[in-house]
Design a protein around this motif. Sequence first.
Motif, PDB file in Angstrom:
ATOM      1  N   ILE A   1       1.973  -1.381   3.449  1.00 43.09           N
ATOM      2  CA  ILE A   1       3.367  -1.806   3.257  1.00 43.09           C
ATOM      3  C   ILE A   1       3.898  -1.334   1.910  1.00 43.09           C
ATOM      4  O   ILE A   1       4.977  -0.748   1.825  1.00 43.09           O
ATOM      5  N   PHE A   2       3.108  -1.577   0.851  1.00 42.99           N
ATOM      6  CA  PHE A   2       3.600  -1.245  -0.490  1.00 42.99           C
ATOM      7  C   PHE A   2       3.517   0.240  -0.820  1.00 42.99           C
ATOM      8  O   PHE A   2       4.053   0.671  -1.843  1.00 42.99           O
ATOM      9  N   THR A   3       2.887   1.018   0.028  1.00 44.14           N
ATOM     10  CA  THR A   3       2.957   2.469  -0.113  1.00 44.14           C
ATOM     11  C   THR A   3       4.151   3.003   0.677  1.00 44.14           C
ATOM     12  O   THR A   3       4.854   3.902   0.225  1.00 44.14           O
ATOM     13  N   ALA A   4       4.393   2.422   1.849  1.00 45.96           N
ATOM     14  CA  ALA A   4       5.499   2.884   2.697  1.00 45.96           C
ATOM     15  C   ALA A   4       6.860   2.522   2.113  1.00 45.96           C
ATOM     16  O   ALA A   4       7.819   3.283   2.277  1.00 45.96           O
ATOM     17  N   LEU A   5       6.962   1.381   1.429  1.00 45.95           N
ATOM     18  CA  LEU A   5       8.275   0.978   0.898  1.00 45.95           C
ATOM     19  C   LEU A   5       8.879   2.026  -0.039  1.00 45.95           C
ATOM     20  O   LEU A   5      10.014   2.446   0.169  1.00 45.95           O
TER      21      LEU A   5
END
Length: 85
Positions: A31-35
């Motif tokens: 999630i925190f890479t895709a955001l």
Amino acid sequence: MQATETPPAKSTVILAQVFISPIMAFLMTGIFTALPLGFAPGWLGIWMTRFATAWPIAFVLSMGVGPLAFWLARRTQRLTDMVRD
């Protein structure tokens, strides 16, 4: 009168953390890479690098936080039971 629950064995807690920590690290790093990056080229490699770094950290932290979380859960349950009775 309520039966008291037997706390889980230490080996069960450690095994649970072996399962919980990679799942949480996998989902959160994804999630925190895709955001910020979206699903741009190279995203998957960056995600896997971050996951490989996060998993051992998540495991160690969960072993420290786990006893506190269980204590808080038992304490909250006792207080809830007292209010309900």
